[in-house]
Write an enzyme that holds these catalytic residues in place. Structure first.
Site, PDB file in Angstrom:
ATOM      1  N   PRO A  65       0.843  -1.199   0.000  1.00  0.00           N
ATOM      2  CA  PRO A  65       0.000   0.000   0.000  1.00  0.00           C
ATOM      3  C   PRO A  65       0.876   1.246   0.000  1.00  0.00           C
ATOM      4  O   PRO A  65       1.962   1.255   0.581  1.00  0.00           O
ATOM      5  CB  PRO A  65      -0.802  -0.127   1.304  1.00  0.00           C
ATOM      6  CG  PRO A  65      -0.034  -1.064   2.159  1.00  0.00           C
ATOM      7  CD  PRO A  65       0.741  -1.966   1.233  1.00  0.00           C
ATOM      8  N   HIS A  66       0.425   2.275  -0.708  1.00  0.00           N
ATOM      9  CA  HIS A  66       1.215   3.487  -0.772  1.00  0.00           C
ATOM     10  C   HIS A  66       0.319   4.690  -1.026  1.00  0.00           C
ATOM     11  O   HIS A  66      -0.793   4.554  -1.535  1.00  0.00           O
ATOM     12  CB  HIS A  66       2.310   3.390  -1.844  1.00  0.00           C
ATOM     13  CG  HIS A  66       1.807   2.989  -3.192  1.00  0.00           C
ATOM     14  ND1 HIS A  66       1.560   1.679  -3.529  1.00  0.00           N
ATOM     15  CD2 HIS A  66       1.506   3.709  -4.288  1.00  0.00           C
ATOM     16  CE1 HIS A  66       1.138   1.604  -4.774  1.00  0.00           C
ATOM     17  NE2 HIS A  66       1.087   2.851  -5.262  1.00  0.00           N
ATOM     18  N   ALA A  67       0.832   5.852  -0.647  1.00  0.00           N
ATOM     19  CA  ALA A  67       0.068   7.085  -0.812  1.00  0.00           C
ATOM     20  C   ALA A  67       1.006   8.275  -0.816  1.00  0.00           C
ATOM     21  O   ALA A  67       2.114   8.209  -0.287  1.00  0.00           O
ATOM     22  CB  ALA A  67      -0.945   7.228   0.323  1.00  0.00           C
TER      23      ALA A  67
END
Length: 154
Positions: A65-67
Site C-alpha cells: 500500500p502506498h500514498a
C-alpha cells in the site's frame, strides 16, 4: 536509495488483530503515526483512496500500500507482519500477511517509483519472505529487511 533510508526500526511491527484489509490499513496508519508523527486518519484516507484505484496486493501474501501525503520531505515506509493473513484483493487472490507501506511527498515522482521498485524487488525474494514470516520480533524483522537489501546490492 536503500531500505535504511526509507524504513526506521520503530516503523516495523507484528500485528495480531487485523481482521480485514481496512483494519490492516488502520494498523499501518497507527504505526506511521507513532513512528513518524503522521496523522493516522489522514494516512488511512490516503491509503484507501489509493486502494480504490486498484488493489496493492502484489501476490504471494505481500501488499505494497502506498500514498502521497502533504508535508513529507522524502519517501518513508512502514512494515507490518500479520499473525493471521487477511483478504487484500491481491492479484493472485492469496491473503496478505506482509505489508510494506510507502508514503511519499505529493511532488515525489521518480523517488516514489524507485522506492516502490526497491521494496517490490526485496519482497519478491521468496526465501526472504519465509524468514520474515518465521519471526515475530520487530527488531529481527528490521534486520532481515535491511540486511537482505545490503546483500542484494553487493
Amino acid at each position: 536509495m536503500d531500505l535504511t533510508t526509507i524504513l526506521k526500526p520503530e516503523a516495523v511491527k507484528v500485528v495480531s488483530a487485523a481482521s480485514s484489509k481496512k483494519r490492516l490499513l488502520h494498523a499501518v496508519a497507527d504505526l506511521a503515526e507513532s513512528a513518524y508523527a503522521l496523522d493516522a486518519p489522514v494516512v488511512v484516507e490516503a491509503l484507501l483512496e489509493r486502494e480504490n484505484l486498484g488493489p496493492t496486493g502484489v501476490g504471494h501474501g505481500v501488499a505494497l500500500p502506498h500514498a502521497r501525503l502533504t508535508g513529507l520531505d522524502s519517501v518513508i515506509g512502514a512494515f507490518v507482519l500479520l499473525e493471521k493473513p487477511v483478504d487484500f484483493s491481491a492479484v493472485d487472490r492469496q491473503p496478505v500477511d506482509i505489508a510494506f507501506a510507502l508514503f511519499a511527498p505529493e511532488d515525489a515522482g521518480v523517488e516514489h517509483l524507485k522506492a516502490l521498485a526497491l521494496v517490490s524487488r526485496t519482497l519478491r525474494d521468496a526465501s526472504l519472505c519465509v524468514k520474515l514470516r518465521a519471526n515475530q520480533d520487530a527488531s529481527t524483522l528490521y534486520s532481515i529487511l535491511t540486511e537482505a537489501q545490503n546483500v542484494q546490492a553487493a
